[in-house]
Design a protein around this motif. Structure first.
Motif, mmCIF file in Angstrom:
data_model
loop_
_atom_site.group_PDB
_atom_site.id
_atom_site.type_symbol
_atom_site.label_atom_id
_atom_site.label_comp_id
_atom_site.label_asym_id
_atom_site.label_seq_id
_atom_site.Cartn_x
_atom_site.Cartn_y
_atom_site.Cartn_z
ATOM 1 N N LEU A 119 10.423 -28.097 -2.935
ATOM 2 C CA LEU A 119 10.592 -27.179 -4.054
ATOM 3 C C LEU A 119 9.809 -27.664 -5.263
ATOM 4 O O LEU A 119 10.364 -28.006 -6.305
ATOM 5 C CB LEU A 119 12.084 -27.043 -4.397
ATOM 6 C CG LEU A 119 12.984 -26.542 -3.269
ATOM 7 C CD1 LEU A 119 14.443 -26.596 -3.700
ATOM 8 C CD2 LEU A 119 12.593 -25.134 -2.876
ATOM 9 N N CYS A 120 8.495 -27.689 -5.119
ATOM 10 C CA CYS A 120 7.596 -28.106 -6.206
ATOM 11 C C CYS A 120 7.947 -29.487 -6.739
ATOM 12 O O CYS A 120 7.781 -29.755 -7.933
ATOM 13 C CB CYS A 120 7.601 -27.089 -7.332
ATOM 14 S SG CYS A 120 7.080 -25.448 -6.828
ATOM 15 N N CYS A 121 8.460 -30.340 -5.899
ATOM 16 C CA CYS A 121 8.838 -31.719 -6.241
ATOM 17 C C CYS A 121 10.118 -31.805 -7.078
ATOM 18 O O CYS A 121 10.860 -32.778 -6.969
ATOM 19 C CB CYS A 121 7.713 -32.448 -6.977
ATOM 20 S SG CYS A 121 6.248 -32.715 -5.975
ATOM 21 N N VAL A 122 10.396 -30.804 -7.908
ATOM 22 C CA VAL A 122 11.556 -30.858 -8.805
ATOM 23 C C VAL A 122 12.854 -30.944 -8.012
ATOM 24 O O VAL A 122 13.810 -31.612 -8.425
ATOM 25 C CB VAL A 122 11.585 -29.624 -9.725
ATOM 26 C CG1 VAL A 122 12.805 -29.668 -10.632
ATOM 27 C CG2 VAL A 122 10.310 -29.553 -10.552
ATOM 28 N N GLY A 123 12.888 -30.315 -6.850
ATOM 29 C CA GLY A 123 14.104 -30.282 -6.051
ATOM 30 C C GLY A 123 14.572 -31.632 -5.566
ATOM 31 O O GLY A 123 15.738 -31.792 -5.177
ATOM 32 N N ILE A 124 13.687 -32.638 -5.618
ATOM 33 C CA ILE A 124 14.075 -33.959 -5.131
ATOM 34 C C ILE A 124 15.192 -34.563 -5.973
ATOM 35 O O ILE A 124 15.943 -35.416 -5.510
ATOM 36 C CB ILE A 124 12.848 -34.899 -5.092
ATOM 37 C CG1 ILE A 124 13.135 -36.097 -4.178
ATOM 38 C CG2 ILE A 124 12.448 -35.344 -6.492
ATOM 39 C CD1 ILE A 124 11.907 -36.915 -3.867
ATOM 40 N N ILE A 125 15.317 -34.118 -7.209
ATOM 41 C CA ILE A 125 16.385 -34.611 -8.075
ATOM 42 C C ILE A 125 17.765 -34.239 -7.525
ATOM 43 O O ILE A 125 18.758 -34.908 -7.786
ATOM 44 C CB ILE A 125 16.212 -34.066 -9.516
ATOM 45 C CG1 ILE A 125 17.042 -34.883 -10.510
ATOM 46 C CG2 ILE A 125 16.580 -32.598 -9.605
ATOM 47 C CD1 ILE A 125 16.774 -34.529 -11.940
ATOM 48 N N PHE A 126 17.821 -33.178 -6.711
ATOM 49 C CA PHE A 126 19.087 -32.733 -6.129
ATOM 50 C C PHE A 126 19.386 -33.391 -4.783
ATOM 51 O O PHE A 126 20.537 -33.415 -4.360
ATOM 52 C CB PHE A 126 19.076 -31.214 -5.950
ATOM 53 C CG PHE A 126 18.847 -30.447 -7.220
ATOM 54 C CD1 PHE A 126 19.839 -30.347 -8.175
ATOM 55 C CD2 PHE A 126 17.623 -29.846 -7.469
ATOM 56 C CE1 PHE A 126 19.628 -29.649 -9.356
ATOM 57 C CE2 PHE A 126 17.398 -29.146 -8.640
ATOM 58 C CZ PHE A 126 18.397 -29.047 -9.588
ATOM 59 N N THR A 127 18.367 -33.907 -4.121
ATOM 60 C CA THR A 127 18.563 -34.417 -2.759
ATOM 61 C C THR A 127 18.415 -35.924 -2.621
ATOM 62 O O THR A 127 18.972 -36.519 -1.700
ATOM 63 C CB THR A 127 17.561 -33.747 -1.793
ATOM 64 O OG1 THR A 127 16.220 -34.032 -2.226
ATOM 65 C CG2 THR A 127 17.770 -32.247 -1.752
ATOM 66 N N LEU A 128 17.674 -36.557 -3.528
ATOM 67 C CA LEU A 128 17.341 -37.971 -3.369
ATOM 68 C C LEU A 128 18.551 -38.892 -3.201
ATOM 69 O O LEU A 128 18.499 -39.837 -2.410
ATOM 70 C CB LEU A 128 16.487 -38.441 -4.555
ATOM 71 C CG LEU A 128 15.851 -39.828 -4.430
ATOM 72 C CD1 LEU A 128 14.939 -39.895 -3.212
ATOM 73 C CD2 LEU A 128 15.079 -40.173 -5.696
#
Length: 245
Positions: free
Chosen positions: A211-220
């Protein structure tokens, strides 16, 4: 000062297989998601400060990341001026925020055992066994960075050996070397399950980059909850930690 109470009778424990451990971690993650998000926001704010100091701005290059070309990645992640300084500060940051990940594991246990969660629980790693948490993080980061430098692939086989370290440091109040020894000995005897859990946990953790890299904040943070679940599977549901003032 911390005290360890008797084992709580509530809470679930996964079976000793990858599917059960990952499913258990999903259930835990749904319950502690907001705290995981706060931890990631703190990390990314600190990382943004480091980028401003070193004159870099990775977050402005999302469109380049979506173009899967080697030259793009080299120009963004390797060849830019200030990269060496950034990676030095970033490595230090990863060690300094490791107590936050320990806090997520603690919150996951409180959620599992249906104990009331407080926001300050996220920072328990800065009050409980801090020196050993930082030392463990330093040692494991060095090992993982060396593995990463060896054509990347070895890191996937080394990482599973350290899955139990943070929970052991928290729930057993162990020192760093004992935590490394214990997680290594258990993982090597059950390596296929640890490898499967680490592999799936890492895939889920980085899935947000789609998700345009931003989504990693939710999954990391998912991988740290997986650490809690695999600890429950192999060492039992940990007892609660309470503080007396």
């Amino acid at each position: 000062m911390s005290e360890f109470n008797e084992f709580d009778q509530q809470g679930s424990v996964p079976e000793r297989n990858t599917g059960s451990i990952i499913s258990h971690a999903f259930e835990m993650y749904k319950g502690v998601f907001l705290y995981a998000l706060v931890a990631m926001i703190i990390y990314f704010i600190a990382d943004s400060i480091i980028q401003s100091i070193t004159g870099l701005n990775f977050y402005s290059n999302y469109s380049s990341f979506r173009n899967f070309e080697e030259d793009n990645y080299r120009s963004i992640l390797i060849d830019r001026p200030g990269m060496s300084l950034y990676y030095s500060f970033s490595g230090l940051l990863s060690i300094l925020v490791s107590p936050l990940y320990v806090g997520l594991i603690y919150i996951a246990n409180k959620f599992n055992t249906k104990v009331s969660i407080e926001f300050s629980d996220l920072f328990i790693g800065y009050r409980q066994n801090l020196g050993n948490i930082l030392l463990y993080s330093l040692i494991t980061n060095i090992i993982l960075w060396v593995s990463l430098a060896m054509c990347v692939i070895p890191v996937f086989f080394v990482y599973p050996l350290f899955l139990l370290g943070y929970p052991i440091l928290l729930f057993e109040n162990a020192n760093a070397m004992d935590a490394i020894s214990k997680t290594y000995n258990i993982a090597k005897e059950n390596y296929s399950i640890f490898l499967g859990t680490a592999f799936l946990g890492m895939i889920i953790s980085v899935a947000g980059i789609i998700l345009c890299c931003v989504g990693i904040i939710f999954t990391l943070p998912f991988i740290y909850i997986a650490m809690y679940s695999i600890y429950c599977a192999y060492l039992g549901k940990p007892r609660q930690i309470t503080y007396t003032k």
